[in-house]
Motif scaffolding. Sequence first.
Motif, mmCIF file in Angstrom:
data_model
loop_
_atom_site.group_PDB
_atom_site.id
_atom_site.type_symbol
_atom_site.label_atom_id
_atom_site.label_comp_id
_atom_site.label_asym_id
_atom_site.label_seq_id
_atom_site.Cartn_x
_atom_site.Cartn_y
_atom_site.Cartn_z
ATOM 1 N N LEU A 1 -1.956 1.439 15.509
ATOM 2 C CA LEU A 1 -1.039 0.116 15.455
ATOM 3 C C LEU A 1 -1.279 -0.617 16.644
ATOM 4 N N GLU A 2 -1.259 -0.052 17.884
ATOM 5 C CA GLU A 2 -1.677 -0.630 19.020
ATOM 6 C C GLU A 2 -2.977 -1.421 18.810
ATOM 7 N N ARG A 3 -3.983 -0.875 18.382
ATOM 8 C CA ARG A 3 -5.334 -1.732 17.855
ATOM 9 C C ARG A 3 -4.995 -2.891 17.287
ATOM 10 N N LEU A 4 -4.303 -2.666 16.356
ATOM 11 C CA LEU A 4 -3.885 -3.778 15.276
ATOM 12 C C LEU A 4 -3.369 -4.861 16.196
ATOM 13 N N ARG A 5 -2.498 -4.468 16.859
ATOM 14 C CA ARG A 5 -1.722 -5.679 17.807
ATOM 15 C C ARG A 5 -2.523 -6.081 18.779
ATOM 16 N N GLU A 6 -3.579 -5.420 19.289
ATOM 17 C CA GLU A 6 -4.544 -5.857 20.488
ATOM 18 C C GLU A 6 -5.612 -6.890 19.523
ATOM 19 N N ARG A 7 -5.406 -6.874 18.324
ATOM 20 C CA ARG A 7 -6.586 -7.762 17.500
ATOM 21 C C ARG A 7 -5.892 -8.776 17.016
ATOM 22 N N GLY A 8 -4.418 -9.309 17.459
ATOM 23 C CA GLY A 8 -3.836 -9.944 16.844
ATOM 24 C C GLY A 8 -3.035 -10.029 15.596
ATOM 25 N N THR A 9 -2.847 -8.969 15.236
ATOM 26 C CA THR A 9 -1.893 -8.671 13.863
ATOM 27 C C THR A 9 -0.775 -8.103 14.174
ATOM 28 N N PRO A 10 0.343 -8.996 14.145
ATOM 29 C CA PRO A 10 1.711 -8.514 14.526
ATOM 30 C C PRO A 10 2.197 -7.340 13.655
ATOM 31 N N GLY B 1 0.955 -1.324 -0.203
ATOM 32 C CA GLY B 1 0.116 -0.068 -0.044
ATOM 33 C C GLY B 1 0.925 1.300 -0.042
ATOM 34 N N ASN B 2 0.484 2.081 -0.758
ATOM 35 C CA ASN B 2 1.396 3.584 -0.961
ATOM 36 C C ASN B 2 0.479 4.591 -0.177
ATOM 37 N N ALA C 1 -6.472 4.135 5.691
ATOM 38 C CA ALA C 1 -7.401 3.558 4.980
ATOM 39 C C ALA C 1 -6.734 2.062 4.643
ATOM 40 N N TYR C 2 -5.400 2.129 4.212
ATOM 41 C CA TYR C 2 -4.539 0.909 4.224
ATOM 42 C C TYR C 2 -4.679 0.135 5.292
ATOM 43 N N LEU C 3 -4.337 0.646 6.336
ATOM 44 C CA LEU C 3 -4.396 -0.119 7.722
ATOM 45 C C LEU C 3 -5.917 -0.723 7.924
ATOM 46 N N ASP C 4 -6.965 -0.049 7.846
ATOM 47 C CA ASP C 4 -8.177 -0.576 7.895
ATOM 48 C C ASP C 4 -8.482 -1.612 6.800
ATOM 49 N N LEU C 5 -7.984 -1.430 5.572
ATOM 50 C CA LEU C 5 -8.131 -2.610 4.529
ATOM 51 C C LEU C 5 -7.437 -3.768 4.994
ATOM 52 N N PHE C 6 -6.094 -3.874 5.336
ATOM 53 C CA PHE C 6 -5.346 -4.880 5.738
ATOM 54 C C PHE C 6 -6.125 -5.457 6.736
ATOM 55 N N GLU C 7 -6.659 -4.818 7.973
ATOM 56 C CA GLU C 7 -7.289 -5.553 8.839
ATOM 57 C C GLU C 7 -8.428 -6.198 8.490
ATOM 58 N N GLU C 8 -9.395 -5.496 7.605
ATOM 59 C CA GLU C 8 -10.326 -6.167 7.059
ATOM 60 C C GLU C 8 -10.194 -7.709 6.396
ATOM 61 N N ARG D 1 -7.665 -9.524 7.107
ATOM 62 C CA ARG D 1 -7.076 -10.335 8.123
ATOM 63 C C ARG D 1 -5.666 -10.818 7.682
ATOM 64 N N VAL D 2 -4.924 -9.818 7.220
ATOM 65 C CA VAL D 2 -3.650 -10.294 6.853
ATOM 66 C C VAL D 2 -2.652 -10.886 8.112
ATOM 67 N N TYR D 3 -1.832 -11.517 7.769
ATOM 68 C CA TYR D 3 -1.001 -12.411 8.533
ATOM 69 C C TYR D 3 -0.279 -11.293 9.598
ATOM 70 N N GLY D 4 0.257 -10.242 8.901
ATOM 71 C CA GLY D 4 0.943 -9.029 9.697
ATOM 72 C C GLY D 4 1.052 -7.820 8.970
ATOM 73 N N VAL D 5 1.597 -6.867 9.535
ATOM 74 C CA VAL D 5 1.727 -5.378 8.897
ATOM 75 C C VAL D 5 3.135 -4.950 9.123
ATOM 76 N N LEU D 6 3.736 -4.571 7.839
ATOM 77 C CA LEU D 6 5.156 -3.838 8.014
ATOM 78 C C LEU D 6 4.675 -2.238 7.546
ATOM 79 N N ILE D 7 5.211 -1.336 8.308
ATOM 80 C CA ILE D 7 4.736 -0.101 7.905
ATOM 81 C C ILE D 7 5.798 1.082 8.130
#
Length: 338
Positions: free
Chosen positions: A132-141, A96-97, A107-114, A116-122
């Motif tokens: 990013l804390e919310r992503l982590r709390e929902r199980g996305t490294p 995502g650019n 928007a990209y973080l929302d899309l990746f969470e929807e 259910r990607v294995y993880g996120v590099l940003i």
Amino acid sequence: MTVSVREVAASAGVSVGTVSNVMNRPDKVAPQTVERVLAAIEALGFVRNDAARQLRAGRSRSIGLVVLDAGNPFFTDLARGAERRAAEQGFSVLIGNSDEDANREAAYLDLFEEQRVYGVLITPLGDATARLERLRERGTPTVLVDREAGNARFSSVAVDDHVGGRLAADHLVSLGRRRLAFVGGPLAIRQVADRLAGAREAVAGHADATVEVFETESLSVDQGRAAGERILARPAAERPDAVFAANDLLAMGLLQALLGTGSVRVPDDIALVGYDDIAFASAGVVPLTSVRQPSERIGYTAMDLLLREAAGGAGFEHERVLFTPEIALRESTLGRRA
């Protein structure tokens, strides 16, 4: 027309469970049966629905990567390194650019969470800690890339941009340059601010040296060209005698502007240093001195940390990897060498 697993099973004369085993656990199926099922798959043109399978499993085999500027070769090389490590473990990378836009980043973080990607590099634009804390709390490294983590809850891979800024300014001052300009922005981008801070620290040790800041709206060639035109609008005696650009794209725009009139010589009148040492840096009309980052290694290392965090779960100890930059010396500061 979409072919179903049931149709494959009927064609091969086996159960749906056997078809599933052939696709996911072929070692549990007799070789002759595997061959029969594969032949049916090929004959019918069956395409497995990996997306549905992954969602049922709760996590996909894709990893999201959000970068500041996909048009910058630095991030292209970084992504190449991340993809290489991901492929070694059977993962794919979705890029995502953010284009230096906080709304696009969100928007990209929302899309990746929807998805259910294995993880996120940003590479975050600003302080995205809460999101990013919310992503982590929902199980996305999540791992920060090209940005040092200020929070022990995140792993990060970056280059010491403070040191990089010092390297650039130290080099220019060592050449006798005293009226330095820093071109880069927005200054809200942490990497830009750190590079400027390093340059200021280097210049502070020389009473007769100064750094003037030309803030830009983005880290692009166009913005570099615009900054060059601002410099050229001044009388020659009031121009800087050296410029440190926050990245190579800016430096290339500056070079175009400075050389375009034919009245300014690089480096005789104005020495120029870029940052990133992208492939194009050495290929210009005047090869560019640049602070070098190990871009592919950054991406590869960040992906490796992410995969290890996902495998380690709650017991994983977060790491901060900080590479030391180097400076590649070329004609934009040293002039033509015999």
